[in-house]
Design a protein around this motif. Structure first.
Motif, short mmCIF file in Angstrom:
data_model
loop_
_atom_site.label_atom_id
_atom_site.label_comp_id
_atom_site.label_asym_id
_atom_site.label_seq_id
_atom_site.Cartn_x
_atom_site.Cartn_y
_atom_site.Cartn_z
N GLY A 19 4.68 30.65 -43.57
CA GLY A 19 4.31 30.19 -42.22
C GLY A 19 3.83 31.33 -41.35
O GLY A 19 2.87 31.20 -40.60
N TRP A 20 4.52 32.48 -41.45
CA TRP A 20 4.12 33.64 -40.67
C TRP A 20 2.73 34.12 -41.08
O TRP A 20 1.89 34.42 -40.23
CB TRP A 20 5.15 34.76 -40.87
N VAL A 21 2.48 34.19 -42.38
CA VAL A 21 1.16 34.62 -42.87
C VAL A 21 0.09 33.63 -42.42
O VAL A 21 -0.99 34.03 -41.99
CB VAL A 21 1.18 34.76 -44.41
N ALA A 22 0.38 32.34 -42.48
CA ALA A 22 -0.58 31.32 -42.05
C ALA A 22 -0.91 31.50 -40.57
O ALA A 22 -2.08 31.40 -40.17
CB ALA A 22 -0.04 29.93 -42.32
N ASP A 23 0.09 31.76 -39.75
CA ASP A 23 -0.15 31.99 -38.32
C ASP A 23 -1.05 33.20 -38.10
O ASP A 23 -1.94 33.18 -37.25
CB ASP A 23 1.17 32.19 -37.57
N ARG A 24 -0.82 34.28 -38.84
CA ARG A 24 -1.65 35.48 -38.69
C ARG A 24 -3.09 35.19 -39.11
O ARG A 24 -4.05 35.66 -38.49
CB ARG A 24 -1.11 36.64 -39.53
#
Length: 83
Positions: A19-24
């Motif tokens: 999720g964090w990577v997707a947000d970035r």
């Protein structure tokens, strides 16, 4: 986060990481989409394509209008609150 909750939530760590990577990635894509320099570069390439005869005037006008709309519109906020 306490020790117990940390251990219980440990199996979800990969999901939170994805999720964090997707947000970035979304943030980077939005910055590129709305970056005035990038949009102006696309407009210049569009003009070149028209000059070379790669596209006709109708295609040029449609794409130019879309790019100018992107240039005039700024997203409300490119930065999401950190989670």
């Amino acid at each position: 986060m306490g020790l117990i909750s940390g251990l219980l939530l440990l199996p979800l760590a990969p999901v939170r990481g994805v999720g964090w990577v997707a947000d970035r990635l979304i943030d980077a894509a939005e910055r590129e989409l709305y970056d005035p320099d990038v949009v102006r570069g696309r407009l210049a390439a569009l003009n070149d394509a028209l000059d070379r005869g790669d596209i006709d005037l109708a295609q040029f006008e449609r794409e130019e209008e879309r790019l100018l709309d992107v240039l005039e519109r700024r997203p409300p906020s490119l930065h999401r609150p950190a989670s």
